[in-house]
Design an enzyme around this catalytic site. Structure first.
Site, PDB file in Angstrom:
ATOM      1  N   GLN A  99       0.794  -1.121  -0.002  1.00  0.00           N
ATOM      2  CA  GLN A  99       0.070  -0.096   0.047  1.00  0.00           C
ATOM      3  C   GLN A  99       1.032   1.442  -0.034  1.00  0.00           C
ATOM      4  OE1 GLN A  99      -3.588  -0.652   2.995  1.00  0.00           O
ATOM      5  NE2 GLN A  99      -1.945  -2.005   3.450  1.00  0.00           N
ATOM      6  N   ASN A 100       2.241   0.921   0.216  1.00  0.00           N
ATOM      7  CA  ASN A 100       3.172   2.037   0.375  1.00  0.00           C
ATOM      8  C   ASN A 100       3.487   2.850  -1.081  1.00  0.00           C
ATOM      9  OD1 ASN A 100       2.959   1.581   2.986  1.00  0.00           O
ATOM     10  ND2 ASN A 100       4.993   0.413   3.060  1.00  0.00           N
ATOM     11  N   ASP A 102       6.536   4.546  -1.335  1.00  0.00           N
ATOM     12  CA  ASP A 102       7.575   4.941  -1.197  1.00  0.00           C
ATOM     13  C   ASP A 102       8.881   4.245  -2.039  1.00  0.00           C
ATOM     14  OD1 ASP A 102       8.276   2.457   0.197  1.00  0.00           O
ATOM     15  OD2 ASP A 102       7.440   3.528   2.141  1.00  0.00           O
ATOM     16  N   HIS A 117      -1.652   1.733  -3.986  1.00  0.00           N
ATOM     17  CA  HIS A 117      -1.901   3.240  -3.835  1.00  0.00           C
ATOM     18  C   HIS A 117      -0.862   4.194  -4.777  1.00  0.00           C
ATOM     19  CE1 HIS A 117      -4.116   1.859   0.076  1.00  0.00           C
ATOM     20  NE2 HIS A 117      -4.974   1.786  -1.099  1.00  0.00           N
ATOM     21  N   GLY A 184       2.979  -4.632   8.980  1.00  0.00           N
ATOM     22  CA  GLY A 184       2.830  -3.210   9.325  1.00  0.00           C
ATOM     23  C   GLY A 184       1.694  -2.570   8.716  1.00  0.00           C
ATOM     24  N   GLU A 212       1.093  -4.362  17.102  1.00  0.00           N
ATOM     25  CA  GLU A 212      -0.348  -4.331  18.074  1.00  0.00           C
ATOM     26  C   GLU A 212      -1.414  -5.429  17.100  1.00  0.00           C
ATOM     27  OE1 GLU A 212      -0.687  -0.085  18.629  1.00  0.00           O
ATOM     28  OE2 GLU A 212      -2.112   0.064  16.731  1.00  0.00           O
ATOM     29  N   ALA A 228       8.818  -5.200  12.502  1.00  0.00           N
ATOM     30  CA  ALA A 228       9.016  -5.953  11.059  1.00  0.00           C
ATOM     31  C   ALA A 228      10.596  -5.872  10.927  1.00  0.00           C
ATOM     32  CB  ALA A 228       8.258  -5.066  10.071  1.00  0.00           C
TER      33      ALA A 228
HETATM   34  C1  BJW Z   1       4.717  -1.644  12.680  1.00  0.00           C
HETATM   35  C2  BJW Z   1       5.863  -0.862  13.013  1.00  0.00           C
HETATM   36  C3  BJW Z   1       6.835  -1.648  12.828  1.00  0.00           C
HETATM   37  C4  BJW Z   1       4.025   0.498  13.008  1.00  0.00           C
HETATM   38  N1  BJW Z   1       6.762  -2.870  12.623  1.00  0.00           N
HETATM   39  N2  BJW Z   1       4.459  -2.863  12.267  1.00  0.00           N
HETATM   40  C5  BJW Z   1     -15.282  -0.762   2.826  1.00  0.00           C
HETATM   41  C6  BJW Z   1     -15.576  -0.291   4.235  1.00  0.00           C
HETATM   42  C7  BJW Z   1     -15.295   0.781   4.501  1.00  0.00           C
HETATM   43  C8  BJW Z   1     -14.772   1.824   3.891  1.00  0.00           C
HETATM   44  C9  BJW Z   1     -14.542   1.618   2.441  1.00  0.00           C
HETATM   45  C10 BJW Z   1     -14.791   0.288   1.930  1.00  0.00           C
HETATM   46  N3  BJW Z   1     -14.451   0.341   0.547  1.00  0.00           N
HETATM   47  C11 BJW Z   1     -14.001   1.401   0.284  1.00  0.00           C
HETATM   48  C12 BJW Z   1     -14.068   2.389   1.289  1.00  0.00           C
HETATM   49  C13 BJW Z   1     -13.542   3.675   1.133  1.00  0.00           C
HETATM   50  C14 BJW Z   1     -12.241   3.906   1.678  1.00  0.00           C
HETATM   51  C15 BJW Z   1     -11.768   3.389   2.990  1.00  0.00           C
HETATM   52  O1  BJW Z   1     -11.226   2.461   2.998  1.00  0.00           O
HETATM   53  N4  BJW Z   1     -11.903   3.982   3.977  1.00  0.00           N
HETATM   54  C16 BJW Z   1     -11.899   3.623   5.331  1.00  0.00           C
HETATM   55  C17 BJW Z   1     -10.408   4.210   5.813  1.00  0.00           C
HETATM   56  C18 BJW Z   1     -12.867   3.881   6.405  1.00  0.00           C
HETATM   57  N5  BJW Z   1     -11.276   3.660   0.525  1.00  0.00           N
HETATM   58  C19 BJW Z   1     -11.043   4.211  -0.666  1.00  0.00           C
HETATM   59  O2  BJW Z   1     -11.699   5.265  -0.726  1.00  0.00           O
HETATM   60  C20 BJW Z   1     -10.187   3.660  -1.729  1.00  0.00           C
HETATM   61  N6  BJW Z   1     -10.866   3.647  -2.708  1.00  0.00           N
HETATM   62  C21 BJW Z   1     -12.103   3.020  -3.266  1.00  0.00           C
HETATM   63  O3  BJW Z   1     -12.569   2.221  -2.309  1.00  0.00           O
HETATM   64  O4  BJW Z   1     -12.226   2.944  -4.569  1.00  0.00           O
HETATM   65  C22 BJW Z   1     -13.821   2.616  -4.897  1.00  0.00           C
HETATM   66  C23 BJW Z   1     -14.788   3.723  -4.954  1.00  0.00           C
HETATM   67  C24 BJW Z   1     -14.465   4.809  -5.871  1.00  0.00           C
HETATM   68  C25 BJW Z   1     -15.498   5.823  -5.863  1.00  0.00           C
HETATM   69  C26 BJW Z   1     -16.198   5.883  -4.902  1.00  0.00           C
HETATM   70  C27 BJW Z   1     -16.328   4.867  -3.951  1.00  0.00           C
HETATM   71  C28 BJW Z   1     -15.529   3.691  -4.032  1.00  0.00           C
HETATM   72  C29 BJW Z   1      -9.130   4.253  -1.947  1.00  0.00           C
HETATM   73  C30 BJW Z   1      -8.047   4.232  -0.840  1.00  0.00           C
HETATM   74  C31 BJW Z   1      -6.987   5.014  -0.934  1.00  0.00           C
HETATM   75  C32 BJW Z   1      -6.013   5.256   0.218  1.00  0.00           C
HETATM   76  N7  BJW Z   1      -5.221   6.146  -0.153  1.00  0.00           N
HETATM   77  C33 BJW Z   1      -4.110   6.252   1.324  1.00  0.00           C
HETATM   78  C34 BJW Z   1      -2.940   7.697   0.703  1.00  0.00           C
HETATM   79  C35 BJW Z   1      -2.260   7.356  -0.302  1.00  0.00           C
HETATM   80  C36 BJW Z   1      -1.197   8.012  -0.823  1.00  0.00           C
HETATM   81  C37 BJW Z   1      -0.390   8.793   0.069  1.00  0.00           C
HETATM   82  O5  BJW Z   1       0.405   8.159   0.787  1.00  0.00           O
HETATM   83  O6  BJW Z   1      -0.410  10.101   0.534  1.00  0.00           O
HETATM   84  O7  BJW Z   1      -3.194   5.172   1.412  1.00  0.00           O
HETATM   85  S1  BJW Z   1      -4.695   6.553   2.718  1.00  0.00           S
HETATM   86  C38 BJW Z   1      -3.308   5.877   3.884  1.00  0.00           C
HETATM   87  O8  BJW Z   1      -3.879   4.652   4.399  1.00  0.00           O
HETATM   88  C39 BJW Z   1      -2.409   5.350   2.629  1.00  0.00           C
HETATM   89  C40 BJW Z   1      -2.047   3.910   2.971  1.00  0.00           C
HETATM   90  O9  BJW Z   1      -1.651   3.070   2.046  1.00  0.00           O
HETATM   91  C41 BJW Z   1      -3.475   3.231   3.849  1.00  0.00           C
HETATM   92  C42 BJW Z   1      -3.246   2.136   4.665  1.00  0.00           C
HETATM   93  O10 BJW Z   1      -2.452   2.660   5.803  1.00  0.00           O
HETATM   94  P1  BJW Z   1      -1.613   1.840   6.238  1.00  0.00           P
HETATM   95  O11 BJW Z   1      -0.439   1.341   5.554  1.00  0.00           O
HETATM   96  O12 BJW Z   1      -2.343   0.679   6.940  1.00  0.00           O
HETATM   97  O13 BJW Z   1      -0.952   2.506   7.371  1.00  0.00           O
HETATM   98  P2  BJW Z   1      -1.360   2.795   8.993  1.00  0.00           P
HETATM   99  O14 BJW Z   1      -0.455   4.002   9.517  1.00  0.00           O
HETATM  100  O15 BJW Z   1      -2.800   2.802   8.986  1.00  0.00           O
HETATM  101  O16 BJW Z   1      -0.878   1.653  10.008  1.00  0.00           O
HETATM  102  C43 BJW Z   1       0.459   1.432  10.334  1.00  0.00           C
HETATM  103  C44 BJW Z   1       0.724  -0.102  10.895  1.00  0.00           C
HETATM  104  O17 BJW Z   1       1.958  -0.355  11.208  1.00  0.00           O
HETATM  105  C45 BJW Z   1      -0.221   0.069  12.229  1.00  0.00           C
HETATM  106  O18 BJW Z   1      -1.086  -0.945  12.680  1.00  0.00           O
HETATM  107  C46 BJW Z   1       1.092   0.189  13.319  1.00  0.00           C
HETATM  108  O19 BJW Z   1       0.912  -0.678  14.463  1.00  0.00           O
HETATM  109  C47 BJW Z   1       2.157  -0.756  12.174  1.00  0.00           C
HETATM  110  N8  BJW Z   1       3.437  -0.440  12.884  1.00  0.00           N
HETATM  111  N9  BJW Z   1       5.444   0.578  13.156  1.00  0.00           N
HETATM  112  C48 BJW Z   1       5.568  -3.335  12.436  1.00  0.00           C
HETATM  113  N10 BJW Z   1       8.296  -1.156  13.155  1.00  0.00           N
END
Ligand code: BJW
Length: 243
Positions: A99-100, A102, A117, A184, A212, A228
């Site tokens: 999902q990154n 980077d 993403h 992660g 967690e 990780a």
């Molecule tokens: C460690 C650690 C270490 C720390 N070792 N671990 C179904 C249900 C509900 C909502 C939706 C659904 N379907 C769609 C939706 C809407 C929406 C969504 O999901 N919303 C929810 C948040 C509520 N999704 C969308 O809009 C997606 N598109 C879509 O559905 O299209 C269809 C559509 C079209 C038109 C109309 C309607 C629907 C698109 C999603 C795009 C997400 N974009 C981002 C930004 C990307 C660009 C950027 O980087 O700037 O992507 S948001 C952000 O979150 C980014 C990430 O890839 C993504 C996920 O985050 P991630 O990677 O999980 O990070 P964190 O910070 O959340 O977690 C880090 C974890 O690491 C933690 O658990 C820590 O504990 C752990 N950690 N250090 C191991 N050292």
């Protein structure tokens, strides 16, 4: 951490591994996560930065945020977690579904990478869709395409569809792998998080590596809590002794 002997035996019997990764895998490279204790979205609102309407309303502000992150990413290096995954290619068929944005998996040497993403190193015009992969010129403000349209980063914002080829390829790999590692990610953003269900319902062994629990931890056969960058090198070492 002592790895479960059952997990080591599963690895012994496995051919194909998928690593589904999120921001946490790059945290040890110095790139902040989105959510959680030190997450950037404790301070910034995603709806003001990570959606198309916000960009059209205030492209300057959104570009400032991306330029800040580009700088951090540019200065960062793959950490032992990225490197262990790349080295596991010597033992298994490895697919990375990230999902990154980077590019650290490719920089670590992973070959088979799906980017759900987007990628911060690419940009395109919102109007004519022309790609701009070179450094952009910000000297006179937000970069503008020859056609007059605004240039944006090639990343997927909320409400936008994921790149179809990347998602389809990820779904196929998730459905066909022996072991699906979830590394992660908070597993709250869909449709990406749904790949864990795809792998689980296709019979893959699910291994979660996180600091967690997450809402999808209940699907995991093995939950390894910790960094990780420490756990994945241990998995690599265990695999090296299997040969
Ligand atoms: C460690 C650690 C270490 C720390 N070792 N671990 C179904 C249900 C509900 C909502 C939706 C659904 N379907 C769609 C939706 C809407 C929406 C969504 O999901 N919303 C929810 C948040 C509520 N999704 C969308 O809009 C997606 N598109 C879509 O559905 O299209 C269809 C559509 C079209 C038109 C109309 C309607 C629907 C698109 C999603 C795009 C997400 N974009 C981002 C930004 C990307 C660009 C950027 O980087 O700037 O992507 S948001 C952000 O979150 C980014 C990430 O890839 C993504 C996920 O985050 P991630 O990677 O999980 O990070 P964190 O910070 O959340 O977690 C880090 C974890 O690491 C933690 O658990 C820590 O504990 C752990 N950690 N250090 C191991 N050292």
């Amino acid at each position: 951490m002592k790895l479960d002997i059952d997990l080591i035996n599963k690895l012994k019997q496995s051919k194909s591994l998928v690593f589904f990764t999120g921001a946490g895998i790059s945290a040890e490279s110095g790139i902040p996560t989105f959510r959680g204790k030190d997450g950037i979205w404790n301070k910034l609102k995603p709806e003001e930065l990570a959606n198309f309407n916000a960009f059209m309303r205030n492209p300057q502000m959104v570009w400032e945020w991306y330029n800040h992150r580009k700088k951090i990413i540019h200065e960062s290096k793959p950490n032992p977690a990225h490197i262990a995954i790349a080295e596991l290619q010597n033992h298994f068929d490895v697919t990375v579904v990230t999902q990154n944005i980077d590019n650290l998996h490719r920089r670590a040497g992973s070959k088979n990478v799906f980017e759900l993403h987007g990628n911060i190193e690419r940009n395109y015009c919102v109007n004519c869709k022309k790609f701009y992969n070179e450094e952009l010129d910000f000297s006179s403000g937000v970069p503008i395409c020859g056609c007059g349209g605004l240039i944006r980063p090639d990343v997927v914002w909320f409400g936008e569809y994921l790149p179809e080829d990347q998602f389809t390829g990820s779904e196929k790999a998730s459905a066909e792998c022996d072991i699906f590692f979830v590394v992660g990610t908070s597993a709250v953003v869909y449709p990406a998080a749904g790949l864990i269900n795809v792998a689980e319902s296709s019979g893959a062994t699910i291994v979660e590596i996180n600091l967690e629990e997450t809402p999808l931890s209940y699907l995991a056969d093995y939950s390894l809590y910790g960094k990780a960058g420490e756990i994945l090198p241990e998995i690599l070492s265990a695999c090296a002794t299997l040969i």
